[in-house]
Write a protein that holds these residues in place. Sequence first.
Motif, PDB file in Angstrom:
ATOM      1  N   ALA A   1       0.842  -1.210   0.000  1.00 19.22           N
ATOM      2  CA  ALA A   1       0.000   0.000   0.000  1.00 19.22           C
ATOM      3  C   ALA A   1       0.871   1.251   0.000  1.00 19.22           C
ATOM      4  O   ALA A   1       0.561   2.238  -0.676  1.00 19.22           O
ATOM      5  CB  ALA A   1      -0.930  -0.006   1.209  1.00 19.22           C
TER       6      ALA A   1
ATOM      7  N   THR B   1       3.057   1.438  -3.508  1.00 15.54           N
ATOM      8  CA  THR B   1       2.317   1.698  -4.744  1.00 15.54           C
ATOM      9  C   THR B   1       1.551   3.022  -4.709  1.00 15.54           C
ATOM     10  O   THR B   1       0.921   3.383  -5.693  1.00 15.54           O
ATOM     11  CB  THR B   1       1.315   0.558  -5.044  1.00 15.54           C
ATOM     12  OG1 THR B   1       0.424   0.431  -3.938  1.00 15.54           O
ATOM     13  CG2 THR B   1       2.047  -0.758  -5.280  1.00 15.54           C
ATOM     14  N   ARG B   2       1.571   3.714  -3.599  1.00 20.64           N
ATOM     15  CA  ARG B   2       0.944   5.050  -3.554  1.00 20.64           C
ATOM     16  C   ARG B   2       1.732   5.960  -4.487  1.00 20.64           C
ATOM     17  O   ARG B   2       2.893   6.250  -4.246  1.00 20.64           O
ATOM     18  CB  ARG B   2       0.947   5.553  -2.092  1.00 20.64           C
ATOM     19  CG  ARG B   2       0.707   7.031  -1.884  1.00 20.64           C
ATOM     20  CD  ARG B   2      -0.517   7.615  -2.522  1.00 20.64           C
ATOM     21  NE  ARG B   2      -1.777   6.921  -2.242  1.00 20.64           N
ATOM     22  CZ  ARG B   2      -2.901   7.140  -2.932  1.00 20.64           C
ATOM     23  NH1 ARG B   2      -2.918   8.006  -3.935  1.00 20.64           N
ATOM     24  NH2 ARG B   2      -3.994   6.466  -2.634  1.00 20.64           N
TER      25      ARG B   2
ATOM     26  N   GLY C   1       1.973  10.538  -0.092  1.00 18.73           N
ATOM     27  CA  GLY C   1       0.791  10.079   0.640  1.00 18.73           C
ATOM     28  C   GLY C   1       1.160   9.220   1.818  1.00 18.73           C
ATOM     29  O   GLY C   1       2.294   9.272   2.317  1.00 18.73           O
ATOM     30  N   TRP C   2       0.200   8.416   2.229  1.00 20.30           N
ATOM     31  CA  TRP C   2       0.317   7.624   3.451  1.00 20.30           C
ATOM     32  C   TRP C   2      -0.250   6.229   3.249  1.00 20.30           C
ATOM     33  O   TRP C   2      -1.213   6.051   2.491  1.00 20.30           O
ATOM     34  CB  TRP C   2      -0.465   8.301   4.590  1.00 20.30           C
ATOM     35  CG  TRP C   2       0.171   9.582   5.050  1.00 20.30           C
ATOM     36  CD1 TRP C   2       0.172  10.781   4.390  1.00 20.30           C
ATOM     37  CD2 TRP C   2       0.924   9.777   6.245  1.00 20.30           C
ATOM     38  NE1 TRP C   2       0.888  11.709   5.109  1.00 20.30           N
ATOM     39  CE2 TRP C   2       1.349  11.116   6.257  1.00 20.30           C
ATOM     40  CE3 TRP C   2       1.269   8.948   7.314  1.00 20.30           C
ATOM     41  CZ2 TRP C   2       2.114  11.642   7.306  1.00 20.30           C
ATOM     42  CZ3 TRP C   2       2.030   9.474   8.350  1.00 20.30           C
ATOM     43  CH2 TRP C   2       2.445  10.812   8.328  1.00 20.30           C
ATOM     44  N   ALA C   3       0.327   5.262   3.960  1.00 18.43           N
ATOM     45  CA  ALA C   3      -0.273   3.928   4.094  1.00 18.43           C
ATOM     46  C   ALA C   3      -0.875   3.840   5.486  1.00 18.43           C
ATOM     47  O   ALA C   3      -0.299   4.366   6.451  1.00 18.43           O
ATOM     48  CB  ALA C   3       0.791   2.844   3.921  1.00 18.43           C
TER      49      ALA C   3
ATOM     50  N   CYS D   1      -5.188   0.595   3.789  1.00 10.09           N
ATOM     51  CA  CYS D   1      -5.454   1.426   2.617  1.00 10.09           C
ATOM     52  C   CYS D   1      -4.376   2.491   2.510  1.00 10.09           C
ATOM     53  O   CYS D   1      -3.474   2.559   3.348  1.00 10.09           O
ATOM     54  CB  CYS D   1      -6.832   2.065   2.692  1.00 10.09           C
ATOM     55  SG  CYS D   1      -7.016   3.223   4.047  1.00 10.09           S
ATOM     56  N   SER D   2      -4.467   3.310   1.486  1.00 10.08           N
ATOM     57  CA  SER D   2      -3.557   4.450   1.394  1.00 10.08           C
ATOM     58  C   SER D   2      -4.323   5.666   0.913  1.00 10.08           C
ATOM     59  O   SER D   2      -5.390   5.544   0.310  1.00 10.08           O
ATOM     60  CB  SER D   2      -2.383   4.140   0.461  1.00 10.08           C
ATOM     61  OG  SER D   2      -2.741   4.314  -0.884  1.00 10.08           O
ATOM     62  N   THR D   3      -3.784   6.832   1.245  1.00  6.72           N
ATOM     63  CA  THR D   3      -4.416   8.095   0.845  1.00  6.72           C
ATOM     64  C   THR D   3      -3.360   8.993   0.203  1.00  6.72           C
ATOM     65  O   THR D   3      -2.180   8.877   0.514  1.00  6.72           O
ATOM     66  CB  THR D   3      -5.007   8.841   2.063  1.00  6.72           C
ATOM     67  OG1 THR D   3      -3.982   9.006   3.054  1.00  6.72           O
ATOM     68  CG2 THR D   3      -6.175   8.091   2.663  1.00  6.72           C
ATOM     69  N   PRO D   4      -3.787   9.894  -0.696  1.00  5.54           N
ATOM     70  CA  PRO D   4      -2.835  10.821  -1.314  1.00  5.54           C
ATOM     71  C   PRO D   4      -2.559  12.032  -0.416  1.00  5.54           C
ATOM     72  O   PRO D   4      -3.360  12.360   0.466  1.00  5.54           O
ATOM     73  CB  PRO D   4      -3.561  11.254  -2.586  1.00  5.54           C
ATOM     74  CG  PRO D   4      -5.010  11.191  -2.217  1.00  5.54           C
ATOM     75  CD  PRO D   4      -5.139  10.050  -1.242  1.00  5.54           C
TER      76      PRO D   4
END
Length: 201
Positions: A117, A120-121, A125-127, A139-142
């Motif tokens: 996670a 591949t961001r 961003g963050w995992a 999950c991950s976020t930008p």
Amino acid sequence: MAFTLPKLAYDYKALEPYIDAQTMEIHYSKHHQAYVTNVNNAIAGKPEDTMSLEDILKNISKQPPVVRNNAGGVFNHNLFWTVMKPNGGGEPSGALADAIKSTFGSVADFKTKFAEAGATRFGSGWAWLCVTGGKLAICSTPNQDNPLMDISECKGTPILGLDVWEHAYYLKYQNRRPEYITNFWNVINWDEVAKRLDNAK
Ligand SMILES: [Fe+2]
């Protein structure tokens, strides 16, 4: 000022050799401080000035990008420093270990999926490891988004977050983000993640 930079529980060199002192110093005293300063300036004199960070994030769709980016940055880094510690690593135990094993099969499988996670961001961003509907999810976020935000594609209560912005690793690892993520397991503070799981339930 609505928000302040929380004190680090360890010094800049404490996470060496996995996270170098210069990265820690710049990350904490420049980047994190800037998110604090910028969100305070953006909400000064507004109702948000007296709101909790969590309440601002839960209604972030009502805010301009400057608040989204900087309130997110404050929350994410506040969490990030606590889920690492000197002489961290090892294996999770108790209810956290049970939850990880029942959700992901094994701790090793969890680490693989979490690392993926983060790796591949695309861009910054963050995992995350979150509690969503009483269950664990990765999950991950930008950018500086996070799972507390109402606009997030992955909603939940984050109990572990890994910063995969280049500012978190570039001085030591350059383009080798996966190596940074592998080494993160040597400084992870499982006790803090376990505590956050407990609080999220
Ligand atoms: Fe960061």
